[in-house]
Design a protein around this motif. Structure first.
Motif, PDB file in Angstrom:
ATOM      1  N   ASN A   5      37.240   3.936 -19.740  1.00 21.41           N
ATOM      2  CA  ASN A   5      36.942   5.163 -20.453  1.00 21.41           C
ATOM      3  C   ASN A   5      36.179   6.047 -19.482  1.00 21.41           C
ATOM      4  O   ASN A   5      35.849   5.629 -18.382  1.00 21.41           O
ATOM      5  CB  ASN A   5      36.186   4.902 -21.757  1.00 21.41           C
ATOM      6  N   ASP A   6      35.936   7.253 -19.868  1.00 24.47           N
ATOM      7  CA  ASP A   6      35.286   8.172 -18.945  1.00 24.47           C
ATOM      8  C   ASP A   6      33.948   7.628 -18.454  1.00 24.47           C
ATOM      9  O   ASP A   6      33.586   7.783 -17.304  1.00 24.47           O
ATOM     10  CB  ASP A   6      35.081   9.530 -19.608  1.00 24.47           C
ATOM     11  N   CYS A   7      33.236   6.966 -19.365  1.00 22.53           N
ATOM     12  CA  CYS A   7      31.924   6.448 -19.005  1.00 22.53           C
ATOM     13  C   CYS A   7      32.011   5.454 -17.855  1.00 22.53           C
ATOM     14  O   CYS A   7      31.283   5.544 -16.880  1.00 22.53           O
ATOM     15  CB  CYS A   7      31.288   5.738 -20.199  1.00 22.53           C
ATOM     16  N   LEU A  50      34.479   4.958 -15.821  1.00 22.87           N
ATOM     17  CA  LEU A  50      35.093   5.581 -14.649  1.00 22.87           C
ATOM     18  C   LEU A  50      34.075   6.423 -13.876  1.00 22.87           C
ATOM     19  O   LEU A  50      33.959   6.346 -12.665  1.00 22.87           O
ATOM     20  CB  LEU A  50      36.268   6.462 -15.094  1.00 22.87           C
TER      21      LEU A  50
END
Lengths: 133, 133
Positions: free
Chosen positions: B90-92, B94
DNA sequence: ATAAACAAGATCGTATTTATCCTGTTTATA
DNA sequence: TATAAACAGGATAAATACGATCTTGTTTAT
């Protein structure tokens, strides 16, 4: 390959409700603002979360969202899958009959094991454990 | 959330080459036909697999693909990630700096653990183990 | 009665995925 | 060396999924 935005938003929303406490009514606008979620989009996601029984949506003036389960009993897995469907499948695992390459394909098994391991990790994480400092 | 078609095709292709044996030249057409992969699409996928060093592409008449590693040393994880990128972020996870909600967000940790668990399962599966009856 | 607040279907733009087309290059071999 | 088989790689296109918003309607507190 990554978690969808909707999944992230669902987690944020339930985190906020968990911090507010079970049964506490919070307006959609507040959740959207505090958690930086587009409000209309949150509406859609909330409908799925409500259908899953995790929250209740109260209509009318002074309406909003209300957590319907104890954060101890709410898992990351349940919230995410309520919104994005069962996690991490390929066609074989999803519909084993669709894999006509082999009656018992070894790739299926590896994939299923990996998926189970992943889901188990998310199942262990309750919102109670996520919100306590 | 599911494995992309390209990932499936990559696995099928490497399964076929593994069964043929390391260093054995097999034409793209044969792989495509036997594994039911659109041939041109297989061409694209093969380029990624070749760039990753797993196979060699031989041009010209009588050209084709050739497995460059031992099936014992080739994992499902490596093949899949060569084609679809690092799995399940997820963006976190990544870009941790992109999560400004909390300096050390507990969701990150759960997510990262789950992902590691998943990847570890796929890393344990070698093509040698997948192709032996 | 009114206004605040959510419901729900429709829509829209964008990104991604899957697949194919087309032109060019490589290479075995006749 | 001419030819045809076979892959390269950029362009393109179709399909799908995703993120977000719009619109109209319903509910409810006051």
């Amino acid at each position: 390959m990554r978690l969808s935005r909707a999944g992230e938003y669902a987690v944020r929303c339930m985190l906020y409700l968990s911090m507010a406490g079970k049964g506490v009514l919070v307006s959609r606008k507040i959740v959207a603002r505090e958690m930086e979620i587009p409000e209309q989009f949150l509406g859609k996601i909330a409908q799925q979360l409500a259908r899953a029984g995790f929250m209740e949506i109260v209509q009318g003036a002074k309406g909003g969202f209300r957590l319907m389960v104890s954060p101890e009993n709410l898992t990351l897995l349940a919230v995410i899958e309520a919104v994005i469907g069962e996690i991490f499948l390929n066609d074989c695992v999803l519909r084993p009959e669709s894999c006509h390459r082999s009656p018992d394909c070894k790739v299926h098994r590896v994939w299923a094991d990996a998926r189970d391991c992943f889901r188990e990790s998310l199942r262990k994480a309750t919102f109670a454990s996520l919100t306590t400092s």
